[in-house]
Design a protein around this motif. Structure first.
Motif, PDB file in Angstrom:
ATOM      1  N   THR A 159       7.086  33.955 -22.594  1.00 48.90           N
ATOM      2  CA  THR A 159       7.101  34.486 -23.999  1.00 48.90           C
ATOM      3  C   THR A 159       6.587  35.864 -24.040  1.00 48.90           C
ATOM      4  O   THR A 159       6.277  36.489 -25.073  1.00 48.90           O
ATOM      5  N   ARG A 178       9.187  30.520 -30.952  1.00 52.67           N
ATOM      6  CA  ARG A 178      10.273  31.604 -31.274  1.00 52.67           C
ATOM      7  C   ARG A 178      10.191  32.957 -31.761  1.00 52.67           C
ATOM      8  O   ARG A 178       9.156  33.300 -32.395  1.00 52.67           O
ATOM      9  N   ILE A 210      10.658  35.818 -26.701  1.00 52.69           N
ATOM     10  CA  ILE A 210      11.260  34.496 -25.990  1.00 52.69           C
ATOM     11  C   ILE A 210      11.992  35.241 -24.677  1.00 52.69           C
ATOM     12  O   ILE A 210      12.989  35.913 -24.841  1.00 52.69           O
ATOM     13  N   ILE A 230      14.480  26.072 -23.859  1.00 57.31           N
ATOM     14  CA  ILE A 230      14.852  26.571 -24.917  1.00 57.31           C
ATOM     15  C   ILE A 230      16.035  25.733 -25.685  1.00 57.31           C
ATOM     16  O   ILE A 230      17.245  25.528 -24.954  1.00 57.31           O
ATOM     17  N   ASN A 280      18.174  25.550 -31.283  1.00 60.81           N
ATOM     18  CA  ASN A 280      17.682  26.724 -32.186  1.00 60.81           C
ATOM     19  C   ASN A 280      16.575  27.767 -31.603  1.00 60.81           C
ATOM     20  O   ASN A 280      16.270  28.345 -32.785  1.00 60.81           O
ATOM     21  N   GLY A 281      16.548  27.790 -30.507  1.00 59.13           N
ATOM     22  CA  GLY A 281      15.875  29.029 -30.009  1.00 59.13           C
ATOM     23  C   GLY A 281      14.526  28.650 -29.898  1.00 59.13           C
ATOM     24  O   GLY A 281      13.612  29.793 -29.355  1.00 59.13           O
ATOM     25  N   TRP A 282      14.046  27.550 -29.955  1.00 62.17           N
ATOM     26  CA  TRP A 282      12.503  27.335 -30.026  1.00 62.17           C
ATOM     27  C   TRP A 282      12.199  26.860 -28.296  1.00 62.17           C
ATOM     28  O   TRP A 282      13.057  26.020 -27.934  1.00 62.17           O
TER      29      TRP A 282
END
Length: 598
Positions: free
Chosen positions: A380, A417, A421, A436, A439-441
């Motif tokens: 992150t 997110r 990231i 990941i 949804n990009g989380w």
């Protein structure tokens, strides 16, 4: 639950640069610092002004181009942190290359793996040992470049030769490096940082310029600096993503950045530089406290009574509660001297990378040390949340960083997110997809919760929830932290598929010097003491006291006190000093099995 900062925060740096070469250009346009970078050599500080840094960076960049470096090439830095490290990094990034930082104390097998996995063409080295390790592996590195020093390697390009090549290139291709710097895009990969690999093979985290720049901009909102008054001491490896991002931020503000010679001399550097900012990991804060405590315990007469009373008060007082007259007296007579021993000017002590013991955190705050704990991952870039001035709560890792979204999954996992990231794990699309989601989380693997004030609490590690043979779950990290004392510097809990919890404890060799006289064992050598009844009884009492605070299935039933410390060289610790559980469990297999024998 999906939670985001309700009011968008905009950094004053947002419009100034979008790439790391752009950040460097911003520094050179905005500041003319007589001490931009500094390091200790032969007991004297060697200082580099902004103008000197620009000159050297341009020569390095041009020299690398003359050697055949191309945009997108991977170039490694296997060196101790220094001004040269930063200048190499800026120069390579300006060429459009991808830098791969390598820990100087990395295990040889991991060094070889990371070089091979990244496809590294060029490598900066500052020791013959690292050079010999890479050469012996038959690796793919085409060019070795030596930092300034006493190395004498026949097929390694010397620092002076690189500078000469740079001057030649600048004469024949004026402005080339600057043009390439301007061509770098924010979406381009800037660096590949290998994770510590505490549970297996390291993975290369691919970060873009935008990933790191947005973190720099967020840091400006949380910890604003004034170059007229602030200066920074760096004592963590720049190969550590946390320290490197922080270094980019410090320099972007025009603040002077000093590099400590080595961890053991940080105290000396603090007293010489008098910094206002330092980033640390909890292990260094723990060692700092141990030295403070040792000084208090070794005092004589009234001074000892006063110091011990002040320490007791700092441990017991709830942080944030208004100071009493007694607190003010302790501050004037004891705490102020502790702060002066660390330079006396610190405004921000930023702690990250691992959990900080809550009690120690409270002690430091009560003694007037401005400690701010944060949380994040290499993946992150790295910060997800942080405590900061005006927004601090002990026992939490703070509030969300600017532009970072956080969601707590149904199973309690922290998901993040935002623009920080990572791009992904280098060459491992399958691993990236596991981490990941669509949804990009990013799934952090950490467990947590949010309180009503928006502070994030870390409650455990998803993969480090051990399930005993009885089906009960045990979180090892809080137990391991509680087991550490004057005798045990590190602890490793064993519980997975076992009928009860045990622990392997590793000695604190510095702590033994204080503990042996206390237990009437001053004449014993360390090895004899660690096998003595006195040491066993001391540790058993500590375990018993801790067990009173645990559920019955979490209690440590047996322990093994090892007679040696763990090391990075033996691949037992990661470069950031975290235990490699699978390695240590295998090495202590006999001792562990003996604890479970009938």
């Amino acid at each position: 639950m999906n939670v985001k900062e309700t009011e968008p925060e905009v950094s004053t740096m947002t419009a100034l640069f979008t790439t790391l070469p752009g950040l460097f250009q911003h520094i050179t346009r905005t500041y003319q610092n007589p001490v931009m970078l500094a390091c200790k050599k032969d007991d004297a500080w060697v200082k580099f002004s902004t103008a000197e840094v620009v000159n050297i960076v341009c020569k390095i960049g041009a020299g690398l181009l003359e050697l055949g470096l191309r945009p997108g090439d991977r170039i490694g830095i296997a060196a101790n942190s220094s001004p040269y490290w930063m200048m190499m990094d800026f120069a390579a990034l300006g060429c459009g290359a991808i830098t791969v930082p390598l820990f100087s104390n990395i295990a040889p097998e991991n060094l070889r793996y990371e070089i091979q996995d990244s496809g590294m063409r060029f490598l900066f080295v500052d020791s013959e040992k690292q050079y010999d390790t890479v050469k012996a592996s038959g690796g793919i590195v085409e060019r070795f470049i030596a930092l300034p020093g006493d190395m004498n390697l026949s097929d390694c390009i010397s620092w002076d030769s690189l500078m000469s090549l740079g001057e030649k290139r600048m004469a024949s291709q004026p402005g080339e490096w600057e043009r390439l710097s301007n061509d770098v895009r924010s979406t381009s990969t800037a660096t590949i940082i290998y994770t510590s690999g505490s549970t297996g093979t390291p993975k290369g985290v691919e970060l873009t310029h935008d990933n790191l720049v947005t973190q720099v901009q967020g840091t400006a909102l949380r910890f604003p600096l004034d170059p007229k008054n602030d200066c920074v001491l760096s004592c963590l490896p720049l190969a550590h993503g946390f320290e490197r991002m922080a270094a980019f931020y410090y320099l972007s503000t025009g603040s002077s950045l000093y590099f400590a010679e080595e961890v053991k001399k940080v105290g000396e550097a603090l007293r010489e530089v008098h910094p206002t900012v330092i980033t640390l990991v909890p292990r260094l804060l723990e060692k700092t406290y141990d030295r403070m405590r040792s000084g208090a315990d070794s005092a004589k007469g009234f001074k000892k009574i006063l110091a011990q009373a002040a320490f007791k008060r700092a441990w017991e007082k709830i942080p944030g509660v208004p100071a009493t007259l007694k607190d003010k007296l302790f501050d004037a007579l004891v705490y102020r001297k502790l702060r002066e021993a660390l330079g006396g000017r610190l405004r921000f002590i930023i702690s990250g990378s691992a959990p900080l013991d809550h009690s120690l955190y409270g002690f430091l705050l009560n003694a007037g040390f401005p400690v701010y704990e944060g949380y994040g991952l290499t993946e992150t870039s790295p910060v997800i949340a942080a405590n900061y001035p005006g927004h601090l709560k002990v026992g939490t890792v703070g509030k969300f960083f600017p532009d970072v979204e956080v969601r707590i999954g149904e199973d309690g996992e922290i998901l993040a997110r935002g623009p920080g990231i990572m791009k992904g794990y280098y060459g491992k699309p399958g691993e990236t997809a596991k981490t990941i989601d669509e949804n990009g989380w990013l799934h952090t693997g950490d467990l947590g919760k949010l309180d009503a004030e928006g502070f994030l609490h870390i409650t455990g590690r998803k993969k480090e929830l051990f399930k005993t043979a009885n089906g009960k779950y045990v979180a090892p990290v809080p137990i391991e932290q509680a087991l550490c004392n004057k005798l045990a510097d590190m602890a490793m809990v064993i519980a997975e598929k076992r009928p009860f919890v045990t622990a392997v404890l590793f000695p604190d060799m510095e702590g033994l010097k204080r503990l042996k006289p206390e237990l009437g064992c001053a004449e014993m050598d360390d090895a004899s003491f660690l096998h003595s009844e006195q040491a066993r009884a001391y540790m058993q009492k500590a375990v018993d006291d801790m067990n009173t605070k645990l559920n019955h299935w979490e209690k440590v039933q047996k322990f093994h006190l090892a007679d040696r410390i763990l090391s990075v060289d033996a691949a037992e610790l990661t470069p950031t000093l975290k235990i490699r559980r699978h390695v240590v469990e295998e090495k202590f297999r006999a001792e562990i099995d003996a604890m479970y024998a009938a």
